[in-house]
Design an enzyme around this catalytic site. Structure first.
Site, PDB file in Angstrom:
ATOM      1  N   THR A 220      93.086  29.089 -16.457  1.00 54.58           N
ATOM      2  CA  THR A 220      93.563  27.892 -16.064  1.00 54.58           C
ATOM      3  C   THR A 220      94.408  27.159 -16.950  1.00 54.58           C
ATOM      4  O   THR A 220      95.389  26.620 -16.691  1.00 54.58           O
ATOM      5  CB  THR A 220      92.440  27.073 -15.763  1.00 54.58           C
ATOM      6  OG1 THR A 220      91.322  27.687 -14.806  1.00 54.58           O
ATOM      7  CG2 THR A 220      92.514  25.696 -14.938  1.00 54.58           C
TER       8      THR A 220
ATOM      9  N   HIS B 231      97.734  28.681 -16.706  1.00 57.97           N
ATOM     10  CA  HIS B 231      98.612  28.114 -15.344  1.00 57.97           C
ATOM     11  C   HIS B 231      99.146  26.702 -15.496  1.00 57.97           C
ATOM     12  O   HIS B 231     100.170  26.466 -15.106  1.00 57.97           O
ATOM     13  CB  HIS B 231      97.379  28.132 -14.285  1.00 57.97           C
ATOM     14  CG  HIS B 231      96.740  29.303 -14.003  1.00 57.97           C
ATOM     15  ND1 HIS B 231      97.408  30.452 -14.098  1.00 57.97           N
ATOM     16  CD2 HIS B 231      95.628  29.618 -13.378  1.00 57.97           C
ATOM     17  CE1 HIS B 231      96.771  31.514 -13.370  1.00 57.97           C
ATOM     18  NE2 HIS B 231      95.411  31.112 -12.838  1.00 57.97           N
TER      19      HIS B 231
END
Lengths: 353, 353, 353, 353
Positions: free
Chosen positions: C44, C47
């Site tokens: 995450t 990202h």
């Protein structure tokens, strides 16, 4: 808010109790003040009223207000209470969990290692006002009549015992025996039927309560003084025994009988509290049969309360036959008398009259 | 026993079937010969009758007798059959398990690695007599009418899907959606209600079947052509979704909708067979919600049959509304026509007239 | 406490991030301020750093500090925090639950209806200090090295996926396939072995990570670009398939393959997040096999944390091979680069250097 | 096949047994004749040898051959045996189930209502040949040494007790106490470790067996004559108690202690058979703690055998330390003597010498 209220107080060791004027308590950090609409009488309250051996050992702080099955309106909230507002109509979960021990942290607060009980370890609900932790207030919602919301706590006991610790996958289509038809046993009869059980056998020596068991949906009624309850259950089940036994009596002999009426592979929920050691034939009745004996206490927080709300608000269970008497709080002596009489099931007192 | 019998035969690839005189079969080792009292029509039978793509691929042996939902009287038994006698009235489990593979040896014969299906892989029950393995004969017992005992097989499908692989601990007090109200879906509505579910939502485009769903106890009826079924279920559950979704349609779009109407942590039983790949939003509808999708096939042998027997014989579920048509076997063409029409649920044929 | 700290900030939509001086935050009601000892990088975070489509949609508030896998020392506590003291060394549960919705009230806070994520919806942990709710602070205790305590959060993901929603009764003695050997998959290999699984098959295209899977205890290594992973699992299991498949890749094709390598009656935990719809052969791979697909997200609060603590502190799982790189926070660009390179597993940054 | 064989016979009520020439039995319908390679001694065999009260009541047919833990080669098969061939090396499930009662039909044959026991209700395995039902023959396969395959039966007892009726989801990462370290208790220590338990506490008064428990992987050894085992378990678990207690002793006092060392919400498998009633403090130790007491008998057919095969053949459990003595059958008196001595665990006799 200041002012005084009437409260039923236990002032000294010994039988009885007395109504007294008391200061209205203030909710502390994380607590709410509830104006009591109704409070129902539990066997524990009778023990405290009568001051039996259990009460004399367990209650260490006198004077105190007792009573714990309660519903009412939130009057005010203490500091750090964010999710419940004055005006909410709530029923009380009576197990006050610490929130920090190992069982609390793993979703099993009802068997908290530091458990305290409302109306036993704290001042209780036979009063115009009671303080409870905000976390213990369950918003009742529509569909449950305020007069009867105080029974959600013992009804929840029955829900938890009936569904058990595994979720109740063994109820639908199976024969179930309920031993002991006090209020919790009576609720269990209704819940068991609602969950699709087949042939619910209610075992209860008191005729008045057997009649109520029939009203709650029992298929077979057994008076254990008139017939052997083990034989009766075996007969009702073609010799196989009950897949589920719900033990609500706490009677040592009945618990032993419960294991004997249990089917191979069956489950017995033990909720009734025996007042001494219990002797069992573990080899023949538990080990060779692969029976499962599960202790049950309190209610799962708050899965049980959701189930209770659904069962009562949708009418899947109609608990009204179990509520046999209502009194204003000042007639508490009658309330305790009729509770002790055996010619009653659930008795509710109303502090507001 | 020799002699001949009438049997509905599929003689060549292509639509239709024909009644023919056939030798009465002899039960082999471990088998029994059943004089058919009643046989009901399944969607599979319609596929075979119509000879759709599935049938053309799956049925490799012609001519053959089809039909598999059956009840009748044991006429004679083959060698090595010890526990069932001529004269017994039985219904047939149609999954013929090998008994020796890993799943059979671990109590999961219904997903046997070498499974054969009565009336698909063997000669079936649209006939005066049928041979089945003795192990597949379930003694019907009193309390279930012989005329309707042939539906125990599809009813068992519904029982197994409803209780699921975990035992159905999530039914009582919870909202349930049933997608697709063919006979199995209709049975599931009744079973779900009997198991104590709350707010059973039946989703079905066919009005005739929606009416039957209401008769079986559905609380909410949804026509998915008139309203969004996902929105309907969310609305009926205060936005939470259904704790359990029973997918009986096999429709790819409906399966996707099923995941969307499922509550966080909910369970979806997949029984309806899609005829191609199905596309799902796994991230949002399954993973983030911790939903559980469970494939369901056949019936647990024989736990499901015990549950089925109890539900039907005690009247906990009244399956009669689902049985909409009865014909003598020779009127088989009408029977298939009405089955295909959508203005029917379960259709039963009687070889004895 | 006032003063400033270094924090890794996302200041604008687009790739990259920058270290900036920020005011040290103050813990609010029910919160604690943690001096960060170590924070590890999650997919995450990559990202967010890269600012991919998911990040552009999900992150609505800029500038912000990111990072959420964190361990450190409680520096100070806000009002209403009673059960955790300054000086405690804690790791952070990153799912911030509301505590009041239906799933929270029934012990499933990790699928809270109002879930917020640390470092996504709040300022995160790639900083010298971070504020977290006191309820999200898990006291690490002895036996887990402070340098590695930040990995308890992703390790907990693996624990939860491996044991699944049913408790993991299907692990011991059974064959298990792990699809995708990023850090969570690698942890899962070790946990699966510790839980007594037999023949753990690790499927991963990246050779560096396959080598780590071997170090974590995988019995069989499969490169899905070199051989068909379905065939490989069937071969390793004598044709039966894996009783448990742990899907950690989020790859649509791999998910489909996962259903194909699953044994009849098997369970597949879906943790990897696909970035679009996934197409499955439900009829043959799920329904006829009675397979179970279970979505998995986060960690059970706090049962998973107890399990994580035991597994790591007793050495039942040695997670050290998975921790491949450590950097001071100021070398964050290298940290992200090596994380993206595929020649790493878990990368930890230390704000204190 | 005709001819005679040596068999250890119980010829009259009273201690002892004698080797005698007997006709080699013929396998009947559904049975197989096994040439015994190895047979191990069980406590039950010692009861029969010593002719204690249990044996005098239970064994109604003399003379008879006893012994039931057995492995050997199928010599010939009776009529109606289709799935096992001469030459197969098999171990025997000793619970002979009827296959037709309610528990058999629902996948629980090990608690069959009409259960018979090999070597108790039928002629047994302390002989050169034994006849068993084909359904009770488990093909041993490679990876388990023929000399030790006879222990699969008691090892299976330990597997079933350890995983319990719920599947053993409570083993991994949890503390477990094993009460009584006879062979089954010793196996349980190894299985518990293989299933990922943390801190296995072995409670056993016999030093020789405590040493074996250490070899099998116990983390903590307790001599209940030297220290209070309840206190020892609480100390080893920071006061919480054991999540799982495996009761292998059958000692009434130890069973009571088992409930006291159990954690809140814990599970106790009862396998050891008490020889009289057992008195428990159900209120405090079971009900308030929500403990679960589960009777355990035999082995699940044949899930337990699959688990047993995997654990032994993969080396996940090394059972060799438990096999302490081997004798040719003619030295049976030494075999029983050393079994009774307490300075042994599993003793195996070899009819072939």
């Amino acid at each position: 808010m200041g002012g005084t209220m009437r409260a039923l107080r236990k002032t000294r060791p010994g039988p009885g109790a007395e109504l007294a004027e008391q200061p209205i308590p203030s909710p502390g950090e994380g607590e709410v003040l509830v104006r009591v609409h109704a409070a129902s009488l539990c066997g524990t309250d009778l023990h405290i009223f009568d001051w039996n051996e259990w009460a004399a050992t367990r209650i260490t702080r006198l004077p105190m207000t007792f009573g714990h099955e309660v519903a009412g309106t939130v009057e005010s909230v203490g500091p750090e209470v964010h999710h419940i507002q004055p005006g909410a109509f709530v029923a009380a979960e009576t197990h006050i969990a610490c929130g920090h021990c190992s069982t609390c942290r793993t979703g099993r607060a009802h068997i908290c290692e530091n458990l305290r009980i409302l109306g036993v370890d704290t001042d209780g609900a036979f009063a115009e006002y009671v303080v409870i932790p905000a976390a213990n207030a369950w918003i009742v919602g529509e569909g449950i009549h305020p007069d009867t919301a105080s029974i959600m706590e013992p009804f929840g006991n029955a829900v938890h015992a009936t569904f058990g610790t595994e979720g109740g996958e063994d109820l639908a289509t199976n024969p179930v025996a309920v031993i002991g038809c006090g209020p919790i046993g009576l609720f269990a009869v209704g819940i068991t039927r609602a969950a699709g059980a087949w042939k619910v056998v209610a075992i209860e020596p008191n005729e008045y309560r057997r009649d109520l068991a029939a009203k709650m949906g029992a298929d077979v009624l057994v008076d254990p003084r008139a017939q052997d309850p083990v034989a009766a259950v075996l007969e009702a089940t073609n010799g196989s025994g009950a897949e589920v036994v719900l033990e609500m009596s706490g009677n040592a002999r009945a618990i032993d009988q419960g294991t004997r009426m249990l089917a191979r592979g069956g489950r017995m929920s033990l909720l009734g509290l025996p007042d001494g050691p219990v002797t069992l034939d573990l080899a023949d009745q538990v080990i060779f049969k692969e029976a499962r004996l599960h202790g049950i206490t309190g209610r799962e927080m708050f899965r049980t309360w959701q189930q209770t709300t659904t069962l009562l608000s949708t009418g899947r269970v109609d608990a009204r036959p179990v509520i046999t008497h209502r009194f204003p709080l000042e007639r508490f002596e009658e309330a305790f008398e009729v509770t002790a009489s055996g010619r009653s099931a659930k008795v509710i007192v109303f502090p507001g009259g």
